[in-house]
Design a protein around this motif. Sequence first.
Motif, mmCIF file in Angstrom:
data_model
loop_
_atom_site.group_PDB
_atom_site.id
_atom_site.type_symbol
_atom_site.label_atom_id
_atom_site.label_comp_id
_atom_site.label_asym_id
_atom_site.label_seq_id
_atom_site.Cartn_x
_atom_site.Cartn_y
_atom_site.Cartn_z
ATOM 1 N N PHE A 71 0.862 -1.184 0.000
ATOM 2 C CA PHE A 71 0.000 0.000 0.000
ATOM 3 C C PHE A 71 0.892 1.227 0.000
ATOM 4 O O PHE A 71 1.729 1.383 0.882
ATOM 5 N N PHE A 72 0.725 2.122 -0.982
ATOM 6 C CA PHE A 72 1.652 3.233 -1.170
ATOM 7 C C PHE A 72 1.082 4.591 -0.772
ATOM 8 O O PHE A 72 1.606 5.613 -1.174
ATOM 9 N N ALA A 73 0.003 4.633 -0.018
ATOM 10 C CA ALA A 73 -0.618 5.913 0.323
ATOM 11 C C ALA A 73 -0.556 6.144 1.825
ATOM 12 O O ALA A 73 -0.781 5.229 2.610
ATOM 13 N N PHE A 74 -0.228 7.369 2.195
ATOM 14 C CA PHE A 74 -0.261 7.777 3.591
ATOM 15 C C PHE A 74 -0.631 9.257 3.643
ATOM 16 O O PHE A 74 -0.026 10.063 2.932
ATOM 17 N N PRO A 75 -1.628 9.639 4.441
ATOM 18 C CA PRO A 75 -2.043 11.046 4.478
ATOM 19 C C PRO A 75 -0.972 11.921 5.122
ATOM 20 O O PRO A 75 -0.641 11.749 6.284
ATOM 21 N N ASN A 76 -0.437 12.854 4.354
ATOM 22 C CA ASN A 76 0.634 13.691 4.868
ATOM 23 C C ASN A 76 0.378 15.189 4.671
ATOM 24 O O ASN A 76 1.228 15.997 4.972
ATOM 25 N N ALA A 77 -0.768 15.571 4.145
ATOM 26 C CA ALA A 77 -1.116 16.980 4.006
ATOM 27 C C ALA A 77 -2.192 17.317 5.037
ATOM 28 O O ALA A 77 -3.176 16.590 5.174
ATOM 29 N N SER A 78 -2.000 18.403 5.763
ATOM 30 C CA SER A 78 -2.935 18.749 6.833
ATOM 31 C C SER A 78 -3.984 19.735 6.339
ATOM 32 O O SER A 78 -3.733 20.554 5.470
ATOM 33 N N LEU A 79 -5.173 19.629 6.906
ATOM 34 C CA LEU A 79 -6.248 20.568 6.644
ATOM 35 C C LEU A 79 -6.594 21.274 7.940
ATOM 36 O O LEU A 79 -6.644 20.654 8.998
ATOM 37 N N THR A 80 -6.851 22.581 7.865
ATOM 38 C CA THR A 80 -7.211 23.340 9.053
ATOM 39 C C THR A 80 -8.623 23.881 8.913
ATOM 40 O O THR A 80 -9.147 24.023 7.810
#
Length: 147
Positions: A71-80
């Motif tokens: 699996f090549f996906a990991f959430p690394n962008a943050s939302l505010t």
Amino acid sequence: MFTPKNFKQKYKRYHRAHIIQSTAKSFNFPSLKAGVVGIKILNFGFLFPKQLQAAYQTLNKLLKKKASIYFFAFPNASLTTKKVGARMGKGKGKVLSSWVFKVTAGYILCEIHTSYIQLALKAIKRVQHKLPLASKVVLNIFKEKKI
């Protein structure tokens, strides 16, 4: 599993995560590295941790120990987000609401390495229904070399 822990970023918080489509189109992702069957995303978008976890759990439930999953996906962008009682203006807000994974067109989300190809195809079809983005199945059946 799909939420960052102690992830330190400086000046990298977005009110809504951005994808630069012009640079993303120039990437040419290879077909498959290690697996026989994979999922290729066809358009730009965001994947939230719950969507990634649902896809991963579906693969694990169907394949169990008959295949190895990459699996090549990991959430690394943050939302505010702003606080609920905040008035208009005065910045974008510092409260982290969630994390997202920015997916570009042509990105290979996961690969499955197994000898049970029909079972892997069935699992990938189920995962496609759980993803909000358009995707297609990628097959890489190795041709045997005759000497």
